[in-house]
Design a protein around this motif. Structure first.
Motif, short mmCIF file in Angstrom:
data_model
loop_
_atom_site.label_atom_id
_atom_site.label_comp_id
_atom_site.label_asym_id
_atom_site.label_seq_id
_atom_site.Cartn_x
_atom_site.Cartn_y
_atom_site.Cartn_z
N ASP A 97 26.13 -60.49 9.29
CA ASP A 97 27.35 -60.75 10.05
C ASP A 97 27.32 -62.01 10.89
N MET A 98 26.18 -62.38 11.37
CA MET A 98 26.11 -63.55 12.26
C MET A 98 26.43 -64.85 11.52
N THR A 99 25.94 -65.01 10.32
CA THR A 99 26.13 -66.26 9.59
C THR A 99 26.98 -66.09 8.34
N GLY A 100 27.11 -64.86 7.86
CA GLY A 100 27.77 -64.62 6.58
C GLY A 100 26.85 -64.85 5.41
N ASP A 101 25.58 -65.15 5.69
CA ASP A 101 24.60 -65.45 4.64
C ASP A 101 23.52 -64.37 4.61
N CYS A 102 23.18 -63.94 3.39
CA CYS A 102 22.07 -63.01 3.17
C CYS A 102 21.12 -63.67 2.18
N TYR A 103 19.87 -63.83 2.56
CA TYR A 103 18.86 -64.44 1.70
C TYR A 103 17.85 -63.38 1.29
N TRP A 104 17.64 -63.21 0.00
CA TRP A 104 16.66 -62.29 -0.55
C TRP A 104 15.63 -63.09 -1.32
N PHE A 105 14.36 -62.99 -0.92
CA PHE A 105 13.27 -63.74 -1.51
C PHE A 105 12.37 -62.81 -2.30
N ALA A 106 12.18 -63.12 -3.58
CA ALA A 106 11.23 -62.38 -4.40
C ALA A 106 9.86 -63.02 -4.23
N LYS A 107 8.89 -62.24 -3.74
CA LYS A 107 7.52 -62.69 -3.59
C LYS A 107 6.62 -61.75 -4.38
N GLU A 108 5.37 -62.11 -4.53
CA GLU A 108 4.44 -61.31 -5.33
C GLU A 108 4.33 -59.87 -4.83
N ASP A 109 4.41 -59.65 -3.53
CA ASP A 109 4.20 -58.32 -2.98
C ASP A 109 5.49 -57.57 -2.64
N GLY A 110 6.65 -58.17 -2.91
CA GLY A 110 7.89 -57.46 -2.62
C GLY A 110 9.08 -58.38 -2.39
N ILE A 111 10.13 -57.79 -1.83
CA ILE A 111 11.40 -58.48 -1.60
C ILE A 111 11.56 -58.66 -0.09
N TYR A 112 11.82 -59.89 0.31
CA TYR A 112 11.95 -60.26 1.72
C TYR A 112 13.37 -60.68 2.02
N PHE A 113 13.75 -60.58 3.31
CA PHE A 113 15.12 -60.88 3.74
C PHE A 113 15.13 -61.87 4.90
N SER A 114 16.17 -62.70 4.93
CA SER A 114 16.46 -63.54 6.09
C SER A 114 17.97 -63.69 6.20
N ASP A 115 18.47 -63.71 7.43
CA ASP A 115 19.89 -63.94 7.66
C ASP A 115 20.13 -65.29 8.35
N GLN A 116 19.11 -66.12 8.39
CA GLN A 116 19.23 -67.42 9.04
C GLN A 116 19.50 -68.50 8.01
N ASN A 117 20.33 -69.45 8.36
CA ASN A 117 20.66 -70.57 7.47
C ASN A 117 20.31 -71.86 8.18
N PRO A 118 19.27 -72.55 7.73
CA PRO A 118 18.39 -72.22 6.61
C PRO A 118 17.43 -71.09 7.00
N PRO A 119 16.92 -70.37 5.99
CA PRO A 119 16.04 -69.24 6.27
C PRO A 119 14.76 -69.68 6.98
N LYS A 120 14.40 -68.95 8.03
CA LYS A 120 13.18 -69.27 8.78
C LYS A 120 12.24 -68.09 8.81
N ARG A 121 12.67 -67.01 9.39
CA ARG A 121 11.83 -65.83 9.55
C ARG A 121 12.17 -64.85 8.42
N LEU A 122 11.17 -64.50 7.61
CA LEU A 122 11.37 -63.56 6.51
C LEU A 122 10.79 -62.20 6.89
N GLU A 123 11.56 -61.15 6.61
CA GLU A 123 11.10 -59.78 6.85
C GLU A 123 10.99 -59.07 5.52
N LYS A 124 9.86 -58.42 5.29
CA LYS A 124 9.70 -57.66 4.06
C LYS A 124 10.54 -56.39 4.16
N HIS A 125 11.41 -56.20 3.15
CA HIS A 125 12.26 -55.01 3.12
C HIS A 125 11.88 -54.02 2.04
#
Length: 128
Positions: A97-125
């Motif tokens: 909601d803050m930016t209107g952007d949802c970033y989903w990153f596929a990494k070797e150990d799982g799927i990570y999320f960031s709502d920052q544009n550009p993405p900075k802090r990734l959280e494993k979901h």
């Protein structure tokens, strides 16, 4: 935008609702097999998209004011398979909601999320 981005661009204008942008980023090791992404909602099947390491697939949409907007994405890589909600309008305090952007990153150990544009802090979901 990320290098090698593929996108589904909505030509609609959003009236009285928010326009959201979803990014699926292949953040897997270089020279690994391609990542396959298939995203859909109840009304829109966006098809399957393949991305090499470092590539991004993105799409946008207008939230439906009267109905729940739910997009799920299925990611496949090296025999791993994960389906997850990429956006759900029923989320309380949606992280997008803050930016209107949802970033989903596929990494070797799982799927990570960031709502920052550009993405900075990734959280494993999700784990694969």
């Amino acid at each position: 935008m990320f290098l090698g981005a593929q996108s589904f661009e909505s030509k609609k204008k959003c009236f009285f609702t928010t326009k959201y942008q979803i990014y699926v980023v292949n953040n897997l090791p270089p020279n690994s097999p391609v990542l396959s992404a298939h995203c859909r909602s109840k009304n829109d099947d966006l098809g399957t998209h393949t991305m090499a390491s470092g590539q991004t697939y993105n799409f946008n949409f207008c939230e439906n004011f009267f109905l729940t907007t739910l997009f799920t994405c299925n990611l496949r890589w090296r025999g791993k398979d994960k389906t997850f909600p990429a956006f759900n309008s029923k989320w309380i305090d949606s992280p997008c909601d803050m930016t209107g952007d949802c970033y989903w990153f596929a990494k070797e150990d799982g799927i990570y999320f960031s709502d920052q544009n550009p993405p900075k802090r990734l959280e494993k979901h999700y784990d694969w």
